[in-house]
Write a protein that holds these residues in place. Structure first.
Motif, short mmCIF file in Angstrom:
data_model
loop_
_atom_site.label_atom_id
_atom_site.label_comp_id
_atom_site.label_asym_id
_atom_site.label_seq_id
_atom_site.Cartn_x
_atom_site.Cartn_y
_atom_site.Cartn_z
N LEU A 6 0.83 -1.21 0.00
CA LEU A 6 0.00 0.00 0.00
C LEU A 6 0.87 1.26 0.00
N ALA A 7 1.92 1.25 0.79
CA ALA A 7 2.83 2.40 0.83
C ALA A 7 3.50 2.60 -0.53
N LYS A 8 3.91 1.52 -1.16
CA LYS A 8 4.53 1.63 -2.48
C LYS A 8 3.52 2.12 -3.52
N ALA A 9 2.28 1.70 -3.40
CA ALA A 9 1.24 2.15 -4.33
C ALA A 9 1.02 3.66 -4.19
N LYS A 10 1.02 4.15 -2.94
CA LYS A 10 0.87 5.59 -2.74
C LYS A 10 2.04 6.36 -3.35
N GLY A 11 3.24 5.83 -3.19
CA GLY A 11 4.40 6.46 -3.80
C GLY A 11 4.30 6.47 -5.32
N ALA A 12 3.80 5.38 -5.87
CA ALA A 12 3.63 5.29 -7.32
C ALA A 12 2.61 6.32 -7.81
N ILE A 13 1.55 6.51 -7.04
CA ILE A 13 0.55 7.53 -7.42
C ILE A 13 1.20 8.91 -7.42
N ASP A 58 -6.46 6.88 -6.26
CA ASP A 58 -6.80 7.71 -5.10
C ASP A 58 -6.02 7.28 -3.85
N PRO A 59 -5.05 8.10 -3.41
CA PRO A 59 -4.28 7.73 -2.23
C PRO A 59 -5.10 7.75 -0.94
N GLU A 60 -6.19 8.51 -0.90
CA GLU A 60 -7.01 8.54 0.32
C GLU A 60 -7.71 7.21 0.57
N ILE A 61 -8.11 6.55 -0.49
CA ILE A 61 -8.70 5.21 -0.33
C ILE A 61 -7.64 4.25 0.19
N ILE A 62 -6.43 4.37 -0.33
CA ILE A 62 -5.33 3.53 0.16
C ILE A 62 -5.08 3.80 1.63
N ASN A 63 -5.11 5.06 2.04
CA ASN A 63 -4.95 5.40 3.46
C ASN A 63 -6.03 4.74 4.31
N GLU A 64 -7.26 4.76 3.81
CA GLU A 64 -8.37 4.15 4.55
C GLU A 64 -8.11 2.66 4.75
N VAL A 65 -7.72 1.97 3.69
CA VAL A 65 -7.46 0.53 3.79
C VAL A 65 -6.25 0.26 4.68
N ALA A 66 -5.23 1.10 4.59
CA ALA A 66 -4.05 0.92 5.44
C ALA A 66 -4.43 1.07 6.91
N MET A 86 1.30 -2.87 -7.32
CA MET A 86 1.30 -2.88 -5.86
C MET A 86 -0.11 -3.07 -5.29
N LEU A 87 -1.10 -2.45 -5.93
CA LEU A 87 -2.47 -2.63 -5.45
C LEU A 87 -2.96 -4.04 -5.74
N SER A 88 -2.54 -4.62 -6.86
CA SER A 88 -2.89 -6.02 -7.15
C SER A 88 -2.27 -6.94 -6.11
N LYS A 89 -1.05 -6.65 -5.73
CA LYS A 89 -0.38 -7.45 -4.70
C LYS A 89 -1.13 -7.33 -3.36
N ALA A 90 -1.51 -6.11 -3.00
CA ALA A 90 -2.25 -5.91 -1.75
C ALA A 90 -3.59 -6.64 -1.80
N ILE A 91 -4.27 -6.58 -2.93
CA ILE A 91 -5.56 -7.28 -3.08
C ILE A 91 -5.35 -8.79 -2.92
N PHE A 144 -9.77 -1.98 -5.29
CA PHE A 144 -10.10 -1.91 -6.72
C PHE A 144 -10.46 -0.48 -7.10
N GLU A 145 -11.24 0.18 -6.24
CA GLU A 145 -11.62 1.57 -6.48
C GLU A 145 -10.39 2.49 -6.47
N ALA A 146 -9.48 2.24 -5.52
CA ALA A 146 -8.26 3.05 -5.43
C ALA A 146 -7.45 2.92 -6.71
N ASN A 147 -7.42 1.73 -7.25
CA ASN A 147 -6.66 1.52 -8.48
C ASN A 147 -7.34 2.22 -9.67
N GLN A 148 -8.64 2.10 -9.76
CA GLN A 148 -9.36 2.75 -10.85
C GLN A 148 -9.27 4.27 -10.79
#
Length: 129
Positions: free
Chosen positions: A39-46, A103-111, A57-62, A96-100
């Motif tokens: 999740l942290a790496k996905a946020k950095g990628a965003i 959105d880093p805020e959705i990633i923060n919520e899941v984290a 990274m989001l696929s890996k987290a899923i 899935f929504e964060a990837n589409q």
């Protein structure tokens, strides 16, 4: 072998050894840690507009959340397992929504959700090992 390849080989061996030697409880902790790292790496990628890495990274987290969901023991876990199952389902949907939406805020919520689950899991370590 160049130094980068040697370092990666060392990391792979170290990870494999850690998994082999880990208790079932520790394996779940490792999955949760891996999810948080992804999740942290996905946020950095965003932040860097790296769509390929974000998606990876989001696929890996899923996949990790799915793995955590699969190992739930509904017989022994009862209501807690049912609640975790629903929470993991929600987290997967949000990722899935964060990837589409990139959105880093959705990633923060899941984290935050994963951190809460992990804190609870870490708190029972002395009861299961």
């Amino acid at each position: 072998m160049n130094s980068a390849a040697a370092i990666q080989s060392y990391k792979n061996v170290r990870t494999q050894t850690g998994v082999t030697d880990a208790s079932p409880h520790r394996l779940i902790q490792m999955l949760m840690e891996g999810c948080l790292e992804s999740l942290a790496k996905a946020k950095g990628a965003i932040a860097r507009n790296d769509d390929a890495l974000r998606s990876e990274m989001l696929s890996k987290a899923i996949a990790i959340v799915g793995g955590l969901q699969i190992v739930l023991d509904f017989e022994k876990g009862g209501e807690i397992a049912e609640n975790l199952n629903a929470l993991y389902h929600y987290m997967t949907k949000r990722l899935f929504e964060a990837n589409q939406e990139s959105d880093p805020e959705i990633i923060n919520e899941v984290a935050r959700l994963m951190i809460n689950i992990k804190e609870g899991w870490d708190g029972i370590a002395d009861q299961v090992d």
